[in-house]
Write an enzyme that holds these catalytic residues in place. Structure first.
Site, PDB file in Angstrom:
ATOM      1  N   ASP A 135     -25.136  14.536  16.806  1.00 59.02           N
ATOM      2  CA  ASP A 135     -25.009  14.257  18.259  1.00 59.02           C
ATOM      3  C   ASP A 135     -23.334  13.864  18.689  1.00 59.02           C
ATOM      4  OD1 ASP A 135     -25.632  13.652  21.139  1.00 59.02           O
ATOM      5  OD2 ASP A 135     -25.661  11.667  20.714  1.00 59.02           O
ATOM      6  N   GLU A 171     -26.450  19.597  19.594  1.00 59.79           N
ATOM      7  CA  GLU A 171     -26.525  19.782  21.072  1.00 59.79           C
ATOM      8  C   GLU A 171     -25.468  21.138  21.584  1.00 59.79           C
ATOM      9  OE1 GLU A 171     -26.398  16.582  23.920  1.00 59.79           O
ATOM     10  OE2 GLU A 171     -28.142  15.669  23.091  1.00 59.79           O
ATOM     11  N   ASP A 190     -27.452   7.336  19.157  1.00 63.07           N
ATOM     12  CA  ASP A 190     -27.051   8.608  18.776  1.00 63.07           C
ATOM     13  C   ASP A 190     -27.435   9.090  17.652  1.00 63.07           C
ATOM     14  OD1 ASP A 190     -24.450   8.264  20.829  1.00 63.07           O
ATOM     15  OD2 ASP A 190     -25.085   6.466  19.875  1.00 63.07           O
TER      16      ASP A 190
END
Length: 159
Positions: A7, A68, A141
């Protein structure tokens, strides 16, 4: 097989590794984060993230990385900064010959929670549940990074 989830963030980059056991089920291998200080220059911060992820890859030897994909940002400076962090993480993977798979935030949430608009807390809860953990994954996170790894696992299991 070990899957490294990332992340990316300039202040905090979360990471998480899951290992697929002999039954094809994911188990937690490791998770954590890289924190950088706003008082450091951008290049030092990006290098710190690169160096930690590179060391993690060398230590844990994951076979793939999931992260991501680029998200829409109204602030151009934020988008550019995120691009620097994502690039550093991708270079660390490429240096070790690890393929990188990118997933949209909504796809990761859908894969883990069943709702593409799920909150970070819902993702955190489901990651904890899917990995059979008693403790909450902190920082959040790191749970987002584990969610990216779980998304890769779900997507490859569906093929």
């Amino acid at each position: 097989m070990k899957i490294l989830g990332i992340d990316p963030g300039l202040q905090i980059t979360g990471f998480g590794i899951i290992e697929i056991d002999g039954k094809g089920e994911p188990k937690l291998f490791e998770y954590g984060h890289v924190r950088t200080a706003a008082s450091e220059g951008l290049s030092k911060r990006v290098f710190k993230i690169y160096a930690r992820i590179n060391a993690l890859i060398n230590e844990a030897q994951p076979q793939v990385m999931a992260m991501e994909s680029v998200f829409y940002a109204t602030n151009v400076k934020t988008a550019i900064t995120m691009g620097h962090v994502r690039g550093a993480v991708m270079v660390a993977a490429e240096t070790s010959g690890i393929p990188v798979f990118e997933y949209a935030p909504r796809e990761i949430k859908m894969s883990v929670v069943g709702n593409g608009a799920a909150s970070k807390e819902q993702v955190q809860f489901m990651v904890q549940h899917l990995l059979g953990l008693k403790e909450k994954i902190e920082p959040i996170d790191a749970s987002d990074a584990l969610a990216a790894a779980l998304c890769y696992w779900h997507r490859t299991n569906l093929k």
